[in-house]
Motif scaffolding. Structure first.
Motif, short mmCIF file in Angstrom:
data_model
loop_
_atom_site.label_atom_id
_atom_site.label_comp_id
_atom_site.label_asym_id
_atom_site.label_seq_id
_atom_site.Cartn_x
_atom_site.Cartn_y
_atom_site.Cartn_z
N SER A 75 61.67 -12.94 -37.07
CA SER A 75 62.38 -11.71 -36.73
C SER A 75 63.37 -12.01 -35.62
O SER A 75 63.20 -12.97 -34.86
CB SER A 75 61.39 -10.64 -36.26
N ASN A 76 64.42 -11.19 -35.54
CA ASN A 76 65.34 -11.31 -34.42
C ASN A 76 64.69 -10.88 -33.11
O ASN A 76 65.21 -11.15 -32.03
CB ASN A 76 66.60 -10.47 -34.67
N LYS A 77 63.55 -10.21 -33.23
CA LYS A 77 62.79 -9.78 -32.05
C LYS A 77 61.52 -10.62 -31.90
O LYS A 77 60.44 -10.12 -31.59
CB LYS A 77 62.42 -8.29 -32.17
N ALA A 78 61.68 -11.91 -32.12
CA ALA A 78 60.54 -12.83 -32.07
C ALA A 78 59.80 -12.77 -30.74
O ALA A 78 58.56 -12.89 -30.69
CB ALA A 78 61.01 -14.26 -32.34
N ALA A 79 60.54 -12.57 -29.66
CA ALA A 79 59.92 -12.53 -28.33
C ALA A 79 58.88 -11.42 -28.24
O ALA A 79 57.84 -11.58 -27.56
CB ALA A 79 60.98 -12.34 -27.25
N LEU A 80 59.12 -10.29 -28.89
CA LEU A 80 58.15 -9.18 -28.88
C LEU A 80 56.88 -9.57 -29.61
O LEU A 80 55.77 -9.20 -29.20
CB LEU A 80 58.76 -7.94 -29.55
N LEU A 81 57.01 -10.32 -30.70
CA LEU A 81 55.85 -10.73 -31.49
C LEU A 81 55.02 -11.77 -30.75
O LEU A 81 53.81 -11.84 -30.92
CB LEU A 81 56.30 -11.30 -32.84
N ILE A 82 55.68 -12.57 -29.93
CA ILE A 82 54.97 -13.62 -29.19
C ILE A 82 54.31 -13.07 -27.93
O ILE A 82 53.13 -13.29 -27.68
CB ILE A 82 55.94 -14.77 -28.83
N GLY A 83 55.07 -12.32 -27.14
CA GLY A 83 54.53 -11.77 -25.91
C GLY A 83 54.44 -12.82 -24.81
O GLY A 83 54.73 -14.00 -25.03
N LYS A 84 54.01 -12.40 -23.64
CA LYS A 84 53.89 -13.32 -22.50
C LYS A 84 52.84 -14.38 -22.76
O LYS A 84 51.68 -14.09 -23.03
CB LYS A 84 53.52 -12.52 -21.24
N ARG A 85 53.25 -15.64 -22.71
CA ARG A 85 52.39 -16.79 -22.96
C ARG A 85 51.63 -16.64 -24.29
O ARG A 85 50.49 -17.08 -24.42
CB ARG A 85 51.40 -17.01 -21.82
N GLY A 86 52.26 -16.00 -25.29
CA GLY A 86 51.63 -15.89 -26.60
C GLY A 86 50.57 -14.83 -26.71
O GLY A 86 49.84 -14.75 -27.69
N GLN A 87 50.51 -13.95 -25.69
CA GLN A 87 49.45 -12.94 -25.64
C GLN A 87 49.45 -12.01 -26.85
O GLN A 87 48.40 -11.76 -27.46
CB GLN A 87 49.64 -12.12 -24.36
N THR A 88 50.61 -11.50 -27.23
CA THR A 88 50.70 -10.58 -28.37
C THR A 88 50.36 -11.30 -29.67
O THR A 88 49.62 -10.77 -30.51
CB THR A 88 52.10 -9.97 -28.46
N LEU A 89 50.90 -12.49 -29.84
CA LEU A 89 50.62 -13.27 -31.05
C LEU A 89 49.14 -13.58 -31.18
O LEU A 89 48.57 -13.49 -32.28
CB LEU A 89 51.44 -14.57 -31.01
N ASN A 90 48.49 -13.92 -30.08
CA ASN A 90 47.06 -14.21 -30.11
C ASN A 90 46.25 -12.99 -30.53
O ASN A 90 45.31 -13.07 -31.32
CB ASN A 90 46.59 -14.69 -28.73
N ALA A 91 46.62 -11.83 -29.97
CA ALA A 91 45.90 -10.60 -30.31
C ALA A 91 46.09 -10.25 -31.78
O ALA A 91 45.13 -9.87 -32.46
CB ALA A 91 46.41 -9.45 -29.43
N MET A 92 47.32 -10.40 -32.28
CA MET A 92 47.59 -10.11 -33.68
C MET A 92 46.80 -11.04 -34.60
O MET A 92 46.30 -10.63 -35.64
CB MET A 92 49.09 -10.23 -33.97
N GLU A 93 46.68 -12.30 -34.20
CA GLU A 93 45.94 -13.27 -35.02
C GLU A 93 44.46 -12.89 -35.09
O GLU A 93 43.84 -12.94 -36.15
CB GLU A 93 46.10 -14.67 -34.45
N ASN A 94 43.90 -12.51 -33.96
CA ASN A 94 42.49 -12.11 -33.95
C ASN A 94 42.25 -10.88 -34.83
O ASN A 94 41.28 -10.82 -35.59
CB ASN A 94 42.04 -11.80 -32.52
N LEU A 95 43.15 -9.91 -34.74
CA LEU A 95 43.02 -8.69 -35.54
C LEU A 95 43.24 -8.98 -37.02
O LEU A 95 42.55 -8.42 -37.88
CB LEU A 95 44.01 -7.64 -35.04
N ALA A 96 44.18 -9.86 -37.32
CA ALA A 96 44.44 -10.24 -38.71
C ALA A 96 43.21 -10.90 -39.32
O ALA A 96 42.88 -10.70 -40.50
CB ALA A 96 45.63 -11.19 -38.78
N GLN A 97 42.50 -11.69 -38.52
CA GLN A 97 41.27 -12.33 -39.02
C GLN A 97 40.21 -11.29 -39.37
O GLN A 97 39.51 -11.42 -40.39
CB GLN A 97 40.72 -13.29 -37.95
#
Length: 244
Positions: free
Chosen positions: A134-156
């Motif tokens: 996405s052009n808003k990749a930074a939002l999906l990643i979050g600070k130090r990958g925080q958002t991405l990590n949370a999304m991965e846990n929820l996706a699991q």
């Protein structure tokens, strides 16, 4: 059934029984404690706990997800199966699990005002890799990958609900995981050299256990320093100390 009132000797037991009856996880409900209960004394005055468990509607689930993304979440350690909350659905299918997981991620992105999300899917054995762009990749990643990590846990959790065999969901945005690991390994070497050069220990900023493990592994072959973690989450951090 979308709501249940459950009685049990303890609040925790009542919640567990209610979730089993509803066939949902704790992340999919709201819990109201109607009565904490009493243990009593010598069997006198014992009072059971009573809880009301309500299954969240779709839009309510997404709102709770967005709130959870503001918290520090660690990525799942796929080397430890006990961390994966692996409960498969005998009547489900892995294709259905992947479809539902992708749709779930799209809903989260939509609520985050991300309307150009592209998802590439790749399967390697039990691993399902979902690459988000996405052009808003930074939002999906979050600070130090925080958002991405949370999304991965929820996706699991979503995948577990619909899969009929053991699969692991791995999320990435623009190869962030690989770039972050390389960055941490380079930082680890620099900090280790600094510790040896100055003769003093070097402390890192707070990190998740997953990232601390990357640094531990990167420096495991060195005999001139030792690494260890100190403090408690969310402030637990890694220390490099020279061996004199």
């Amino acid at each position: 059934m979308n709501q249940i009132t459950q009685t049990a000797p303890t609040k925790e037991k009542a919640i567990t029984v209610a979730l089993e009856k509803l066939g949902v996880s704790k992340q999919e409900v709201t819990i109201t404690v109607l009565d904490e209960g009493k243990k009593g004394f010598l069997g006198i005055g014992v009072k059971p706990a009573v809880v009301q468990v309500t299954v969240l509607k779709k839009e309510e689930k997404i709102e709770e997800v967005l709130q959870s993304l503001e918290k520090i979440e660690e990525p799942i350690d796929t080397n430890d199966i006990s961390n994966l909350n692996v409960g498969v659905n005998p009547e489900g299918s892995n294709n259905k699990a992947i479809e539902e997981t992708i749709e779930y991620i799209r809903e989260i992105a939509k609520e985050m005002k991300i309307d150009d999300l592209m998802i590439e899917q790749k399967q390697e054995g039990k691993f399902i890799h979902l690459h988000l762009n996405s052009n808003k990749a930074a939002l999906l990643i979050g600070k130090r990958g925080q958002t991405l990590n949370a999304m991965e846990n929820l996706a699991q959790l979503v995948a577990n609900k619909f899969s009929n065999s053991f699969i692991i969901i791995k999320l990435d945005v623009g190869n962030y995981r690989e770039r972050r690991q390389e960055s941490l390994e380079q930082l680890a070497e620099r900090m280790a050299d600094k510790a040896v050069r100055t003769g003093s220990k070097v402390e890192f900023e707070p990190m998740s256990s997953f990232e601390r493990k990357i640094i531990h592994n990167a420096l495991s072959a060195r005999v001139d320093i030792e690494t260890y973690s100190v403090g408690t989450d969310p402030n637990r951090h890694l220390v490099i100390e020279p061996i004199k």
